[in-house]
Scaffold this motif. Structure first.
Motif, PDB file in Angstrom:
ATOM      1  N   TYR C  68       0.719  -1.399  -0.140  1.00  0.00           N
ATOM      2  CA  TYR C  68      -0.150   0.067   0.588  1.00  0.00           C
ATOM      3  C   TYR C  68       0.821   1.429   0.010  1.00  0.00           C
ATOM      4  O   TYR C  68       0.122   2.488   0.611  1.00  0.00           O
ATOM      5  CB  TYR C  68      -1.027  -0.306   0.947  1.00  0.00           C
ATOM      6  CG  TYR C  68      -1.669  -1.001   1.523  1.00  0.00           C
ATOM      7  CD1 TYR C  68      -2.882  -1.518   0.341  1.00  0.00           C
ATOM      8  CD2 TYR C  68      -2.035  -2.004   2.782  1.00  0.00           C
ATOM      9  CE1 TYR C  68      -3.124  -3.011   0.287  1.00  0.00           C
ATOM     10  CE2 TYR C  68      -2.340  -2.793   3.185  1.00  0.00           C
ATOM     11  CZ  TYR C  68      -3.566  -3.374   2.025  1.00  0.00           C
ATOM     12  OH  TYR C  68      -4.027  -5.181   1.534  1.00  0.00           O
ATOM     13  N   THR C  88      -7.505  -1.071  -2.858  1.00  0.00           N
ATOM     14  CA  THR C  88      -6.865  -0.788  -4.083  1.00  0.00           C
ATOM     15  C   THR C  88      -5.645  -1.119  -5.101  1.00  0.00           C
ATOM     16  O   THR C  88      -5.303  -0.454  -5.772  1.00  0.00           O
ATOM     17  CB  THR C  88      -5.007  -0.854  -2.869  1.00  0.00           C
ATOM     18  OG1 THR C  88      -5.084  -2.071  -2.623  1.00  0.00           O
ATOM     19  CG2 THR C  88      -5.443  -0.141  -1.215  1.00  0.00           C
ATOM     20  N   GLU C  89      -6.877  -2.147  -5.375  1.00  0.00           N
ATOM     21  CA  GLU C  89      -5.950  -2.832  -6.846  1.00  0.00           C
ATOM     22  C   GLU C  89      -7.045  -2.620  -8.266  1.00  0.00           C
ATOM     23  O   GLU C  89      -7.205  -2.873  -8.943  1.00  0.00           O
ATOM     24  CB  GLU C  89      -5.776  -4.101  -6.505  1.00  0.00           C
ATOM     25  CG  GLU C  89      -4.424  -4.177  -6.722  1.00  0.00           C
ATOM     26  CD  GLU C  89      -4.117  -5.307  -5.054  1.00  0.00           C
ATOM     27  OE1 GLU C  89      -5.202  -6.544  -5.487  1.00  0.00           O
ATOM     28  OE2 GLU C  89      -3.182  -4.566  -4.895  1.00  0.00           O
ATOM     29  N   GLU C  90      -8.218  -1.683  -7.610  1.00  0.00           N
ATOM     30  CA  GLU C  90      -9.895  -1.533  -8.683  1.00  0.00           C
ATOM     31  C   GLU C  90      -9.228  -0.591  -9.458  1.00  0.00           C
ATOM     32  O   GLU C  90      -8.906   0.731  -8.980  1.00  0.00           O
ATOM     33  CB  GLU C  90     -10.664  -0.845  -7.162  1.00  0.00           C
ATOM     34  CG  GLU C  90     -11.826  -1.702  -8.535  1.00  0.00           C
ATOM     35  CD  GLU C  90     -13.333  -1.427  -7.281  1.00  0.00           C
ATOM     36  OE1 GLU C  90     -13.527  -1.796  -6.453  1.00  0.00           O
ATOM     37  OE2 GLU C  90     -13.525  -0.254  -7.660  1.00  0.00           O
ATOM     38  N   HIS C  95      -4.677   6.513  -6.564  1.00  0.00           N
ATOM     39  CA  HIS C  95      -3.964   6.002  -5.115  1.00  0.00           C
ATOM     40  C   HIS C  95      -3.270   6.663  -4.310  1.00  0.00           C
ATOM     41  O   HIS C  95      -2.668   7.368  -4.868  1.00  0.00           O
ATOM     42  CB  HIS C  95      -3.888   4.773  -5.209  1.00  0.00           C
ATOM     43  CG  HIS C  95      -4.598   3.453  -5.725  1.00  0.00           C
ATOM     44  ND1 HIS C  95      -5.415   3.366  -4.739  1.00  0.00           N
ATOM     45  CD2 HIS C  95      -4.553   3.165  -7.081  1.00  0.00           C
ATOM     46  CE1 HIS C  95      -5.887   1.857  -5.872  1.00  0.00           C
ATOM     47  NE2 HIS C  95      -5.568   1.888  -7.259  1.00  0.00           N
ATOM     48  N   SER C 217      -8.087   5.749  -1.676  1.00  0.00           N
ATOM     49  CA  SER C 217      -8.638   5.231  -3.272  1.00  0.00           C
ATOM     50  C   SER C 217      -9.512   5.906  -3.661  1.00  0.00           C
ATOM     51  O   SER C 217     -11.003   5.961  -3.221  1.00  0.00           O
ATOM     52  CB  SER C 217      -8.175   3.923  -3.089  1.00  0.00           C
ATOM     53  OG  SER C 217      -7.136   2.656  -2.893  1.00  0.00           O
TER      54      SER C 217
END
Ligand SMILES: N[C@@H](CCC(=O)N[C@@H](CS)C(=O)NCC(=O)O)C(=O)O
Ligand code: FES
Ligand SMILES: [Fe+2]
Lengths: 291, 207, 286
Positions: C68, C88-90, C95, C217
């Motif tokens: 992160y 957090t990966e979307e 971010h 995010s």
């Protein structure tokens, strides 16, 4: 004649004029953080400076009418009862009984807010011998000295000051007639000669007598050969073991113009006093801000 | 008019506050002071080689230093003339307190930068110096108060009050309490009660 | 170490630095649970972390992870990896990792403040709340896999995010996967069916001093990074003023010294969860 800071006494906590309606202020007394505040109608309260909800210092809050509102979640506390009266997050809930702030006894007299942290405090300070006290006692300022209350009290007990009416211009000198030893022993009675800085020939003879009232109030009665007479009063506030508050007051009859000059005069003295106590290592004599 | 601005800077807030008092519209250019240290990189150094905020750009005029900016704004836009009266005594006194705001009072800022943003500064020394400065200000306010003067440099609020206000008010962020300075506290309250007063994080409205 | 640290606190991962920040000589010094530590980057950007209170080199080495945008370590033996934050990966999100702000209070007070809606109209007045819309409607609190989840919260916000142009009704979900970490999901003003995610990662330097890292995010196609930073810092520093003035600094877990109401259900659940897990660091018994 000894100064006593035990808590069974009333202490001068704040100057009345420095807490206007709907204002809140805080300071410590023997390490207890206390908030003093006025309702919009002027009533005064002294509360422990901590919100029962999540411990926020109440002195960051604000006043609405007779309520103190905590800054964190807006809980309202009623002045008269110190009880929570309204919780904005739950407008229909009655404030829980336990949401009650610890309040301290307090009253106003001689331009000061007096506080006691115990219910059975001894009798109130009395200055009735000054005449119609409320008019003849004047508040000068509160000043804070970074030294222990015990030490500040002891030094002030033997302190020397120059009554209003004498000139404090640079180069003025004070000579104490009473011997040092005698002065220290008796505590406070002294005679002195004040030599003006402007006019070297001008000398004033001065007698001064100190008494302790209500344990932490020092009253200096003075008289000089110019006909100036009055009293200088220090109401001491023990903040913690490293700091002392000194509320400086004085008595006497003044026109409004000379009252302003008298305040300046004693404020100047108070600053010298603070310097002298905090810089004792630089001084040779006992307490005398004009050495 | 354009203000290079950082939300947590007391020096930038001096200008935002004064622009609000004067009711002037302006644009801000937000700068990444922390954590980005944008003010220390070439693009910003072209704007102010000292690498400091705030900077004000008004048409052709570009100024750094909050105190200088206050003088400029008051001289140019304050039609009432009360924020910076043009008489020698007032100007001298105001300059004296502007300088105090830019030097002594900045000790409070150092303590705050240390305690809040981990700046490598001697915080205890900064706190001691800030206390010494606050004493001087408190004594001054006590003494002028005897004759009824409620503001730093005269009977009206001036840019001296605006310049001294932020880092006195923010000092508690750096562990410098106001308890010993009752005259300062009353003065802070008076400023917070002025029309068009605005807040910043660490200085809240008195509702 | 000045105080024995309870195992629940000791065996957690803590964010001790942002990935990209570094001091002179590629070292970064900080403090974790009362212990001085040092992070050192090598040429390849690998970070090694040591505690400075032990002399033997094998005893002083600490584990090091990157996640992160932060560098994580532990003084104990974490039972599992760093908690997951799938959002957090979307796609489509921006971010952010914001470097630490120090607050002179227990990190637990900071987490509790983060879980609290009732202060919005007072502390973040005009932004996250506004009188007279102060009511906190009932919400749900659950424990799932030894995490706290707070659901079905809603609040009226005049300016819910940097991108918000008008007041909206915002739904909130909170998650506490770690005693010093909280994650919130709030309605995104741009796409009302989506949630913005903001997390607070607290580094307890001492029991009563902490460094707080924030990550986010967000969906925002208008504001610059710096505008979003300013929005975030404005809110966070409003909270700092509160946090530094709560007495005592340590979070009371005894349930006696602070009065709670239904709106505090998240705070009560958090305190009880800390107690049930045997936490004592940064807490007091009152
Ligand atoms: N004298 C300048 C000082 C301004 C100043 O110190 N600004 C701070 C922000 S509040 C700054 O930019 N510091 C950057 C640095 O010195 O690194 C003024 O009054 O404007
Ligand atoms: S802490 Fe005072 S209202 Fe919540
Ligand atoms: Fe908040």
């Amino acid at each position: 004649m000894s100064i006593n800071f035990n808590k069974y006494h009333w202490f001068a906590f704040y100057a009345s004029q420095q807490i206007m309606p709907a204002e809140i202020r805080a300071r410590s007394m023997w390490n207890t953080d206390i908030a003093v505040w006025r309702e919009e109608n002027g009533s005064i309260h002294a509360w422990k400076n901590r919100c029962p909800h999540r411990g926020m210092r109440l002195s960051y809050g604000f006043i609405r009418g007779s309520q103190l509102v905590c800054l964190y979640h807006g809980w309202n506390y009623e002045g008269a009862t110190a009880q929570c009266s309204y919780i904005p997050a739950q407008p229909n809930l009655k404030g829980p009984k336990t949401a009650c702030v610890r309040d301290f006894a307090c009253f106003e007299k001689h331009g000061l807010v007096w506080i006691s942290t115990v219910a059975e405090a001894e009798k109130e300070p009395d200055f009735s011998d000054f005449g119609e006290a409320e008019q003849t006692i004047h508040f000068c300022r509160s000043i804070f000295v970074n030294e222990s209350p015990g030490l500040v009290g002891e030094i002030l007990k033997t302190s020397i000051f120059i009554p209003y009416g004498n000139d404090l211009a640079d180069g003025a000198k004070l000579k104490i007639e009473t011997s040092q030893a005698e002065h220290h022993q008796t505590g406070a009675n002294y005679q002195a000669i004040w030599q003006s800085g402007r006019d070297k020939k001008k000398k004033t003879e001065l007698t001064c007598q100190t008494e302790v009232r209500n344990n932490a109030i020092l009253v200096n009665h003075y008289k000089d050969d110019q006909g100036n007479e009055g009293s200088l009063i220090f109401a001491l506030l023990p903040i913690d073991d490293k700091k002392t508050g000194v509320h400086v007051l004085f008595s006497g009859d003044f026109s409004s113009q000379s009252l302003t000059s008298a305040k300046r005069h004693y404020a100047k003295w108070a600053k010298r006093m603070r310097w002298s106590i905090e810089n004792r290592n630089l001084q040779t004599d006992s307490f005398n801000p004009w050495i | 008019m354009k203000l290079y601005d950082y939300i947590l800077s007391g020096n930038c807030y001096k200008i935002r506050l004064f622009l609000s008092f004067l009711d002037i519209n302006y644009e801000t250019v937000p700068v990444d002071y922390y954590p980005g240290r944008e003010h220390r990189f070439p693009d910003f150094l072209e704007i102010n080689p000292l690498g400091q905020l705030p900077v004000l750009v008004d048409d052709e005029v570009k100024l750094r230093d909050a105190q200088a900016i206050l003088i400029y704004l008051a001289s140019k836009y304050d039609t009432s003339g009360r924020w910076y009266p043009r008489n020698p005594e007032a100007m001298g006194k105001i300059a004296m307190w502007l300088s105090f705001a830019g030097t002594e009072i900045m000790n409070s800022s150092n303590a705050r930068l240390h305690d809040m943003l981990a700046y490598d500064l001697d915080a205890d020394k900064a706190r001691a110096n800030a206390h010494a400065a606050f004493r001087i200000l408190d004594d001054h306010l006590v003494e002028v108060g005897f004759a009824g003067q409620e503001w730093i440099a005269g009977t009206q609020p001036s840019i001296a009050d605006v310049a001294c206000f932020p880092y006195v008010a923010l000092s508690r962020d750096g562990g410098i309490e106001h308890d010993d300075y009752p005259a300062i506290q009353s003065w802070l309250t008076r400023i917070q009660s002025l029309p068009r007063f605005i807040d910043m994080p660490g200085i809240h409205f008195m509702k | 170490m000045s105080k024995i640290v309870d195992p629940f606190t000791l065996n957690q991962w803590y964010a001790v630095r942002t990935e990209n920040k570094n001091g002179p000589d590629r070292t970064h010094r900080t403090r974790l649970l009362g212990v001085d530590i040092i992070c050192q980057d090598d040429e390849n950007g690998q970070v090694s972390i040591r505690r400075l209170d032990r002399t033997e080199s094998q005893d002083s080495e600490l584990p090091s992870r990157k996640r992160y945008g932060l560098v994580w370590t532990s003084l104990g033996m974490p039972e599992s990896g760093i908690f997951e934050m799938p959002e957090t990966e979307e796609e489509g999100r921006r971010h952010f990792v914001w470097d630490a702000v120090t607050v002179k209070t227990s990190g637990l007070r900071a987490i509790e403040n983060f879980l609290d809606l009732a202060h919005f109209p007072y502390v973040h007045s005009g932004i996250l709340g506004e009188e007279p819309l102060t009511e906190v409607t009932d919400y749900q609190v659950e424990r799932i896999n030894n995490e706290i989840w707070v659901k079905d919260c809603s609040f009226h916000q005049p300016k819910a995010a940097a991108i918000a142009e008008e007041g909206i009704h915002v739904n909130y979900i909170y998650r506490v996967p770690h005693p010093f970490v909280s994650i919130l999901y709030k309605t995104c003003p741009l796409f009302p069916e989506k949630f913005d995610v903001i997390a607070l990662m607290v580094l307890p330097r001492e029991e009563d001093v902490c460094d707080i890292y924030t990550t986010a995010s967000l969906f925002d196609n208008v504001n610059t990074d710096v505008e979003i930073l300013h929005f975030q810092q404005k809110i966070f520093l409003q909270d700092r003023l509160i946090l530094e003035n709560q007495v005592p600094k340590l979070l009371p877990l005894g349930g006696r010294s602070e009065v709670s109401v239904r709106a505090d259900a998240a705070s009560i659940a958090y305190r009880r969860w800390l107690l049930d897990n045997g936490l004592s660091y940064g807490a007091c018994t009152g």
